[in-house]
Design a protein around this motif. Sequence first.
Motif, short mmCIF file in Angstrom:
data_model
loop_
_atom_site.label_atom_id
_atom_site.label_comp_id
_atom_site.label_asym_id
_atom_site.label_seq_id
_atom_site.Cartn_x
_atom_site.Cartn_y
_atom_site.Cartn_z
N ILE A 2 0.87 -1.17 0.00
CA ILE A 2 0.00 0.00 0.00
C ILE A 2 0.91 1.22 0.00
O ILE A 2 1.89 1.27 0.73
CB ILE A 2 -0.98 0.01 1.20
N GLY A 3 0.61 2.14 -0.88
CA GLY A 3 1.42 3.34 -0.98
C GLY A 3 0.55 4.57 -0.80
O GLY A 3 -0.58 4.61 -1.28
N GLY A 53 9.91 -8.05 -5.35
CA GLY A 53 9.12 -8.06 -4.13
C GLY A 53 8.78 -6.65 -3.67
O GLY A 53 9.18 -5.65 -4.27
N GLY A 54 8.06 -6.58 -2.58
CA GLY A 54 7.62 -5.30 -2.04
C GLY A 54 8.74 -4.40 -1.59
O GLY A 54 8.66 -3.18 -1.72
N GLN A 59 12.01 0.48 -2.71
CA GLN A 59 13.25 1.21 -2.97
C GLN A 59 13.13 2.02 -4.25
O GLN A 59 13.57 3.18 -4.30
CB GLN A 59 14.43 0.25 -3.05
N ILE A 60 12.52 1.45 -5.27
CA ILE A 60 12.32 2.16 -6.54
C ILE A 60 11.46 3.40 -6.31
O ILE A 60 11.77 4.50 -6.77
CB ILE A 60 11.69 1.24 -7.61
N ILE A 61 10.35 3.22 -5.60
CA ILE A 61 9.43 4.34 -5.35
C ILE A 61 10.13 5.42 -4.52
O ILE A 61 10.03 6.61 -4.82
CB ILE A 61 8.14 3.84 -4.67
N SER A 81 9.65 6.59 3.10
CA SER A 81 10.17 5.32 3.60
C SER A 81 9.37 4.13 3.10
O SER A 81 8.21 4.25 2.71
CB SER A 81 10.22 5.33 5.13
N CYS A 82 10.04 2.99 3.14
CA CYS A 82 9.44 1.69 2.83
C CYS A 82 9.40 0.93 4.15
O CYS A 82 10.45 0.71 4.78
CB CYS A 82 10.29 0.97 1.79
N VAL A 83 8.21 0.55 4.57
CA VAL A 83 8.01 -0.07 5.88
C VAL A 83 7.58 -1.53 5.70
O VAL A 83 6.64 -1.82 4.95
CB VAL A 83 6.92 0.70 6.67
#
Length: 184
Positions: A2-3, A53-54, A59-61, A81-83
């Motif tokens: 989810i972003g 994977g997520g 990381q890309i986003i 951040s990516c959580v």
Amino acid sequence: FIGFDACLMATAETANIAASYADYMYASEDVTPEYGWDYKAIGEYLASCPESGGEELGQIICDDYYERCVELGEEETAVISCVDLSEVDRLLKAFHQPARFIYENFEKEEIRGAVSMGMEEAAAFGWDSRWDGYSNMIDMGDAMRRIESAVPQAGEVRRCLDRCVVYQRKGSGMEQTTGLALYY
């Protein structure tokens, strides 16, 4: 995943709710620029790397978001951040310990003073005025770091937060941020 291509969404509270629905959450602790994410680049990445994977997508986003902020001269206050949402429950259980300690010891002047000052000095996000409104958001890790000498259990929260936030991009004005805020 989810972003959130929206302001003030990288919070422990939001992550707690999202954990029931996704494996990863991508969000910013602070106000986000109006131009939003590059959905074309995200779609192209997913089309070219469907096995990713997520965490890789996160990381890309995050990288793309930060690079767009750089292009517009807004990198100093950029933060995203990516959580790993599978770690949120452990984080919140760890947070319960210092919260309980503070609650049970707040009448002690040295605890009250240290906690009040730590929370006041922690990295804050959003708005803080009568005209814009009050967001009352502070960085969870920075707050725990600032109260750790008075509230020893705060160190475990920071360790859990490090496992929870698997990737983060931030500008020079956001160096003290750790990836998740909390409502204070």
